[in-house]
Design a protein around this motif. Structure first.
Motif, PDB file in Angstrom:
ATOM      1  N   ASN A  52       0.815  -1.221   0.000  1.00 16.54           N
ATOM      2  CA  ASN A  52       0.000   0.000   0.000  1.00 16.54           C
ATOM      3  C   ASN A  52       0.845   1.266   0.000  1.00 16.54           C
ATOM      4  OD1 ASN A  52      -2.278  -1.509  -0.053  1.00 16.54           O
ATOM      5  ND2 ASN A  52      -2.990  -0.969   1.985  1.00 16.54           N
ATOM      6  N   THR A  53       2.104   1.145  -0.384  1.00 15.23           N
ATOM      7  CA  THR A  53       2.993   2.304  -0.444  1.00 15.23           C
ATOM      8  C   THR A  53       3.385   2.555  -1.892  1.00 15.23           C
ATOM      9  OG1 THR A  53       3.841   1.756   1.751  1.00 15.23           O
ATOM     10  CG2 THR A  53       5.135   3.303   0.443  1.00 15.23           C
TER      11      THR A  53
ATOM     12  N   SER B 132      -3.384   5.719  -6.208  1.00 15.14           N
ATOM     13  CA  SER B 132      -3.418   6.655  -5.088  1.00 15.14           C
ATOM     14  C   SER B 132      -3.742   8.041  -5.637  1.00 15.14           C
ATOM     15  CB  SER B 132      -2.068   6.651  -4.346  1.00 15.14           C
ATOM     16  OG  SER B 132      -2.143   7.405  -3.153  1.00 15.14           O
TER      17      SER B 132
ATOM     18  N   HIS C   8      -2.803  11.518  -0.538  1.00 19.88           N
ATOM     19  CA  HIS C   8      -2.210  10.447   0.255  1.00 19.88           C
ATOM     20  C   HIS C   8      -0.684  10.507   0.300  1.00 19.88           C
ATOM     21  CE1 HIS C   8      -6.101   8.825   0.928  1.00 19.88           C
ATOM     22  NE2 HIS C   8      -6.312   8.650  -0.358  1.00 19.88           N
TER      23      HIS C   8
ATOM     24  N   VAL D 193       2.708  11.213   1.895  1.00 21.61           N
ATOM     25  CA  VAL D 193       3.164  11.293   3.276  1.00 21.61           C
ATOM     26  C   VAL D 193       4.535  11.960   3.407  1.00 21.61           C
ATOM     27  CG1 VAL D 193       1.782   9.332   4.062  1.00 21.61           C
ATOM     28  CG2 VAL D 193       4.111   8.936   3.235  1.00 21.61           C
TER      29      VAL D 193
ATOM     30  N   VAL E 276       0.711   6.732   0.238  1.00 17.04           N
ATOM     31  CA  VAL E 276       0.086   5.481   0.670  1.00 17.04           C
ATOM     32  C   VAL E 276      -1.234   5.303  -0.068  1.00 17.04           C
ATOM     33  CG1 VAL E 276       1.151   5.500   2.949  1.00 17.04           C
ATOM     34  CG2 VAL E 276      -1.081   6.580   2.611  1.00 17.04           C
ATOM     35  N   ILE E 277      -1.739   4.088  -0.003  1.00 12.54           N
ATOM     36  CA  ILE E 277      -3.078   3.771  -0.500  1.00 12.54           C
ATOM     37  C   ILE E 277      -3.817   3.170   0.689  1.00 12.54           C
ATOM     38  CG2 ILE E 277      -4.448   2.496  -2.179  1.00 12.54           C
ATOM     39  CD1 ILE E 277      -1.803   2.297  -3.851  1.00 12.54           C
ATOM     40  N   PRO E 278      -4.716   3.943   1.318  1.00 14.23           N
ATOM     41  CA  PRO E 278      -5.414   3.411   2.495  1.00 14.23           C
ATOM     42  C   PRO E 278      -6.203   2.148   2.148  1.00 14.23           C
ATOM     43  CG  PRO E 278      -5.753   5.772   2.311  1.00 14.23           C
ATOM     44  CD  PRO E 278      -5.097   5.326   1.033  1.00 14.23           C
ATOM     45  N   ASP E 279      -6.312   1.243   3.119  1.00 17.07           N
ATOM     46  CA  ASP E 279      -7.111   0.038   2.931  1.00 17.07           C
ATOM     47  C   ASP E 279      -8.529   0.414   2.519  1.00 17.07           C
ATOM     48  OD1 ASP E 279      -4.994  -1.590   3.650  1.00 17.07           O
ATOM     49  OD2 ASP E 279      -5.590  -1.689   5.754  1.00 17.07           O
ATOM     50  N   ASN E 280      -9.086  -0.318   1.595  1.00 16.16           N
ATOM     51  CA  ASN E 280     -10.466  -0.143   1.118  1.00 16.16           C
ATOM     52  C   ASN E 280     -10.725   1.226   0.498  1.00 16.16           C
ATOM     53  OD1 ASN E 280     -11.143  -2.733   2.122  1.00 16.16           O
ATOM     54  ND2 ASN E 280     -11.304  -1.852   4.161  1.00 16.16           N
ATOM     55  N   TRP E 281      -9.669   1.939   0.068  1.00 20.45           N
ATOM     56  CA  TRP E 281      -9.850   3.251  -0.550  1.00 20.45           C
ATOM     57  C   TRP E 281      -9.923   3.099  -2.059  1.00 20.45           C
ATOM     58  CZ3 TRP E 281      -6.863   6.341  -3.876  1.00 20.45           C
ATOM     59  CH2 TRP E 281      -7.325   7.668  -4.011  1.00 20.45           C
TER      60      TRP E 281
END
Length: 145
Positions: free
Chosen positions: A35-36, A77, A81, A83, A135-140
């Motif tokens: 997710n990065t 992404s 997002h 960071v 990042v790619i948040p979970d369930n996004w």
């Protein structure tokens, strides 16, 4: 069967992107690892190889941010997002115009940021280079524009 742990986005060889230098390295513009998303340093050159903003650090920063936006979207992404940013300048006087431009793109995002002044970048016409980690948040799911 093992699933790949990462995805390479926009692979290229440096002999094509640096024709004035004797290079032969296989690289890519971004890598999604889990997710990065890691985005290679972006400059004022578009993906067709055209330099935007010769001698203009703000215009080069704008093109770099356009590239970053596109690469993050291709990776799943978006700018919200990010960071971490790292900004490389070849002259400390470019800090205000570059950071003003980047700030327009990242308003409300609040990433951590590192800024460096370096003696030169990969090509003499490049004034600024920006790389990011997102990042790619979970369930996004990215909203389609």
């Amino acid at each position: 069967m093992n699933q790949p742990t990462h995805t390479r986005i926009r692979m290229f060889n440096t002999r094509d992107t640096y024709p004035n230098q004797a290079l032969n390295n296989d690289l890519c513009q971004a890598v999604r690892a889990g997710n990065t998303v890691y985005v290679r340093g972006q400059v004022g050159t578009d993906f067709d190889g055209n330099l935007i903003g010769l001698g203009d650090p703000r215009a080069q920063a704008e093109q770099a941010m356009k590239n970053i936006k596109q690469l993050l979207e291709e990776a799943g992404s978006d700018l919200s997002h990010i960071v971490k940013t790292t900004t490389y300048l070849i002259d400390p006087r470019y800090r205000e115009p570059v950071y003003q431009e980047v700030g327009k793109w990242l308003k409300g995002v609040f990433p951590i940021s590192t800024g460096l002044v370096v003696s030169a970048l990969g090509q003499p016409q490049w004034l600024v280079e920006i790389d990011v980690i997102a990042v790619i948040p979970d369930n996004w799911k990215r909203e389609q524009a």
